[in-house]
Design a protein around this motif. Structure first.
Motif, PDB file in Angstrom:
ATOM      1  N   LEU A 188       0.809  -1.222   0.000  1.00 18.29           N
ATOM      2  CA  LEU A 188       0.000   0.000   0.000  1.00 18.29           C
ATOM      3  C   LEU A 188       0.845   1.277   0.000  1.00 18.29           C
ATOM      4  O   LEU A 188       0.313   2.356  -0.206  1.00 18.29           O
TER       5      LEU A 188
ATOM      6  N   ALA B 208       0.483   3.259  -3.148  1.00 15.87           N
ATOM      7  CA  ALA B 208      -0.899   3.730  -3.294  1.00 15.87           C
ATOM      8  C   ALA B 208      -1.177   4.895  -2.349  1.00 15.87           C
ATOM      9  O   ALA B 208      -1.770   5.890  -2.748  1.00 15.87           O
ATOM     10  N   ILE B 209      -0.731   4.787  -1.100  1.00 20.31           N
ATOM     11  CA  ILE B 209      -0.964   5.859  -0.129  1.00 20.31           C
ATOM     12  C   ILE B 209      -0.225   7.123  -0.549  1.00 20.31           C
ATOM     13  O   ILE B 209      -0.760   8.216  -0.471  1.00 20.31           O
TER      14      ILE B 209
ATOM     15  N   LEU C  85      -6.474   3.030  -3.956  1.00 24.00           N
ATOM     16  CA  LEU C  85      -6.184   1.996  -2.963  1.00 24.00           C
ATOM     17  C   LEU C  85      -6.722   0.626  -3.363  1.00 24.00           C
ATOM     18  O   LEU C  85      -6.588  -0.334  -2.622  1.00 24.00           O
TER      19      LEU C  85
ATOM     20  N   LEU D 220     -12.081   0.411   3.292  1.00 23.57           N
ATOM     21  CA  LEU D 220     -11.026   1.276   3.821  1.00 23.57           C
ATOM     22  C   LEU D 220     -10.866   1.056   5.325  1.00 23.57           C
ATOM     23  O   LEU D 220      -9.754   0.875   5.832  1.00 23.57           O
TER      24      LEU D 220
END
Length: 100
Positions: A27, A30-31, A76, A84
């Motif tokens: 992640l 993506a973050i 995400l 989420l």
């Protein structure tokens, strides 16, 4: 008499988002691709606020909140605010586990 509302700076407390990124290398990219505003919206989503309340607190329209949500989900690779929250919860559970 019309009430004049002073603009206030949005305080970003994005620790859950960053914690999620640092504990799950998949992640991280993506973050880091989320904009400052998307991080603000994601943080409000994690607080459990509805779109209307997020819009009021961030001084944006409800439609803009929905737009940011769609971008967050796409970046995400999730499909809902529940996903989420689940991803954050899973990350925190993994953090709380004792390391062998």
């Amino acid at each position: 008499m019309k009430e004049v509302r002073e603009p206030r700076k949005a305080i970003i407390n994005a620790m859950p988002i960053y914690t999620m990124a640092h504990t799950n290398p998949a992640l991280t990219h993506a973050i880091s691709s989320l904009s400052r505003r998307e991080i603000e919206v994601a943080t409000k989503l994690l607080e459990g606020l509805p779109n209307k309340k997020i819009a009021v607190e961030l001084f944006i329209s409800e439609r803009t909140v929905k737009f940011h949500c769609a971008n967050i989900y796409k970046k995400l690779n999730i499909n809902s605010r529940t996903a989420l929250i689940a991803a954050c919860f899973k990350t925190f559970v993994n953090l709380a586990r004792p390391k062998p």
